[in-house]
Write a protein that holds these residues in place. Structure first.
Motif, PDB file in Angstrom:
ATOM      1  N   ILE A   1      -8.712   4.213   5.365  1.00  0.00           N
ATOM      2  CA  ILE A   1      -8.401   4.740   4.029  1.00  0.00           C
ATOM      3  C   ILE A   1      -7.177   3.980   3.516  1.00  0.00           C
ATOM      4  N   ALA A   2      -7.319   3.385   2.333  1.00  0.00           N
ATOM      5  CA  ALA A   2      -6.201   2.628   1.757  1.00  0.00           C
ATOM      6  C   ALA A   2      -5.952   3.095   0.328  1.00  0.00           C
ATOM      7  N   SER A   3      -4.683   3.295   0.033  1.00  0.00           N
ATOM      8  CA  SER A   3      -4.287   3.706  -1.317  1.00  0.00           C
ATOM      9  C   SER A   3      -3.275   2.700  -1.841  1.00  0.00           C
ATOM     10  N   SER A   4      -3.511   2.240  -3.078  1.00  0.00           N
ATOM     11  CA  SER A   4      -2.601   1.233  -3.638  1.00  0.00           C
ATOM     12  C   SER A   4      -2.555   1.368  -5.158  1.00  0.00           C
ATOM     13  N   PRO A   5      -1.546   0.777  -5.781  1.00  0.00           N
ATOM     14  CA  PRO A   5      -1.438   0.879  -7.239  1.00  0.00           C
ATOM     15  C   PRO A   5      -2.674   0.340  -7.950  1.00  0.00           C
ATOM     16  N   HIS A   6      -3.225  -0.775  -7.433  1.00  0.00           N
ATOM     17  CA  HIS A   6      -4.407  -1.395  -8.051  1.00  0.00           C
ATOM     18  C   HIS A   6      -5.465  -1.651  -6.982  1.00  0.00           C
ATOM     19  N   ARG A   7      -6.720  -1.818  -7.416  1.00  0.00           N
ATOM     20  CA  ARG A   7      -7.829  -1.852  -6.454  1.00  0.00           C
ATOM     21  C   ARG A   7      -7.822  -3.068  -5.536  1.00  0.00           C
ATOM     22  N   ASN A   8      -7.409  -4.225  -6.073  1.00  0.00           N
ATOM     23  CA  ASN A   8      -7.488  -5.444  -5.260  1.00  0.00           C
ATOM     24  C   ASN A   8      -6.748  -5.304  -3.945  1.00  0.00           C
TER      25      ASN A   8
ATOM     26  N   LEU B   1       0.836  -1.207   0.000  1.00  0.00           N
ATOM     27  CA  LEU B   1       0.000   0.000   0.000  1.00  0.00           C
ATOM     28  C   LEU B   1       0.867   1.253   0.000  1.00  0.00           C
ATOM     29  N   ASN B   2       0.351   2.302  -0.609  1.00  0.00           N
ATOM     30  CA  ASN B   2       1.029   3.598  -0.553  1.00  0.00           C
ATOM     31  C   ASN B   2       0.534   4.441   0.611  1.00  0.00           C
ATOM     32  N   LYS B   3      -0.650   4.100   1.110  1.00  0.00           N
ATOM     33  CA  LYS B   3      -1.194   4.830   2.262  1.00  0.00           C
ATOM     34  C   LYS B   3      -2.179   3.923   2.992  1.00  0.00           C
ATOM     35  N   LEU B   4      -2.165   3.980   4.302  1.00  0.00           N
ATOM     36  CA  LEU B   4      -3.187   3.270   5.085  1.00  0.00           C
ATOM     37  C   LEU B   4      -3.428   4.055   6.364  1.00  0.00           C
ATOM     38  N   GLU B   5      -4.642   4.556   6.488  1.00  0.00           N
ATOM     39  CA  GLU B   5      -4.989   5.323   7.683  1.00  0.00           C
ATOM     40  C   GLU B   5      -6.130   4.624   8.409  1.00  0.00           C
ATOM     41  N   ILE B   6      -6.028   4.554   9.713  1.00  0.00           N
ATOM     42  CA  ILE B   6      -7.062   3.894  10.521  1.00  0.00           C
ATOM     43  C   ILE B   6      -7.438   4.847  11.655  1.00  0.00           C
ATOM     44  N   ILE B   7      -8.704   5.243  11.677  1.00  0.00           N
ATOM     45  CA  ILE B   7      -9.175   6.169  12.710  1.00  0.00           C
ATOM     46  C   ILE B   7     -10.376   5.519  13.402  1.00  0.00           C
ATOM     47  N   HIS B   8     -10.295   5.363  14.707  1.00  0.00           N
ATOM     48  CA  HIS B   8     -11.396   4.755  15.467  1.00  0.00           C
ATOM     49  C   HIS B   8     -11.898   5.771  16.484  1.00  0.00           C
ATOM     50  N   ARG B   9     -13.190   5.917  16.503  1.00  0.00           N
ATOM     51  CA  ARG B   9     -13.790   6.844  17.479  1.00  0.00           C
ATOM     52  C   ARG B   9     -14.123   6.089  18.761  1.00  0.00           C
ATOM     53  N   ILE B  10     -14.020   6.767  19.898  1.00  0.00           N
ATOM     54  CA  ILE B  10     -14.481   6.190  21.165  1.00  0.00           C
ATOM     55  C   ILE B  10     -15.476   7.168  21.805  1.00  0.00           C
ATOM     56  N   GLY B  11     -16.108   6.719  22.874  1.00  0.00           N
ATOM     57  CA  GLY B  11     -17.175   7.524  23.476  1.00  0.00           C
ATOM     58  C   GLY B  11     -18.489   7.210  22.782  1.00  0.00           C
ATOM     59  N   ILE B  12     -19.451   8.087  22.938  1.00  0.00           N
ATOM     60  CA  ILE B  12     -20.780   7.851  22.364  1.00  0.00           C
ATOM     61  C   ILE B  12     -20.767   8.131  20.860  1.00  0.00           C
ATOM     62  N   VAL B  13     -21.314   7.181  20.101  1.00  0.00           N
ATOM     63  CA  VAL B  13     -21.440   7.351  18.645  1.00  0.00           C
ATOM     64  C   VAL B  13     -22.919   7.177  18.298  1.00  0.00           C
TER      65      VAL B  13
END
Lengths: 139, 80
Positions: free
Chosen positions: A93-100, A71-83
């Motif tokens: 969020i994932a960015s890569s040369p190809h979709r698979n 992957l060229n980018k991988l972001e992971i954001i998790h919320r806590i508290g009341i949702v």
């Protein structure tokens, strides 16, 4: 980037950047609060984390996924508290040369997150509440 | 040896505390610690499925504790 936040996750805040130059795929996954579970009406969720350890485990998962799927980018954001209903609890969020690669990486991140990252979800109903994922739940 | 135990989620709620310090003998493993915990906190005996982390790493129940270890009792996780 890895983040565990008490703040609302606003998708638009993450959509202003351009994709990596050598990527052809940019994939967003949002986990959101559903208004029902097991035939019960859900009012809202509350997440709790052992933040110090959760960040370490998320980083391990991220590094492995980046390496495994190039992957060229991988972001992971998790919320806590009341949702509240329809709000985002998890953004990947994932960015890569190809979709698979992005599709597989995101699936891997979610599966691993649900196995090993110390974050807990409690559902609040019209008539009570319950911790999710537990066989010991007294409710 | 002094061991700090941290509780989360339903455990924290049931015991009405997020952490506890326990004195144990040397060569005490996690299983021994849990038995001591239940003696002092009988309510914990209702819980059967949980993992344990020592100093932020998952460990098995045979792990031999060291003075000052921080033990986190991890209920079944449910993030996402």
């Amino acid at each position: 980037m890895i983040d565990i936040t008490k703040n609302e996750i606003v998708l638009n805040d993450y959509m202003s950047f351009k994709n990596e130059p050598d990527s052809g795929s940019l994939l967003f996954f949002c986990g959101t609060t559903r208004d029902n579970n097991l035939n019960k009406k859900v009012k809202y969720l509350e997440y709790e984390a052992f933040e110090e350890m959760a960040l370490i485990k998320l980083n391990e998962i991220r590094k492995l996924a980046i390496s495994e799927w190039n992957l060229n980018k991988l972001e992971i954001i998790h919320r806590i508290g009341i949702v509240d209903i329809s709000e985002i609890s998890l953004l990947i969020i994932a960015s890569s040369p190809h979709r698979n690669e992005s599709f597989r990486a995101i699936e891997y991140v979610i599966d691993e997150l649900k196995k090993s990252v110390p974050i807990w979800k409690k559902e609040f109903y019209l008539d009570g509440d319950a911790w999710i994922g537990s066989h010991d739940n007294p409710n | 040896m002094n061991i700090k135990i941290k509780f989360f989620g339903q455990h924290k709620e049931e015991l009405s505390k997020s952490e506890l310090n326990i004195d144990v003998d040397s060569n005490c493993n996690i299983s021994d610690l849990i038995k001591i915990l239940i003696k002092g906190e009988p309510k914990f005996s209702k819980f059967n499925s949980y993992a344990v982390a020592v100093n932020l790493n998952y460990e098995n129940f045979e792990y031999i504790l060291k003075n000052g270890d921080e033990v986190a009792i991890i209920p079944p996780v449910s993030g996402g």
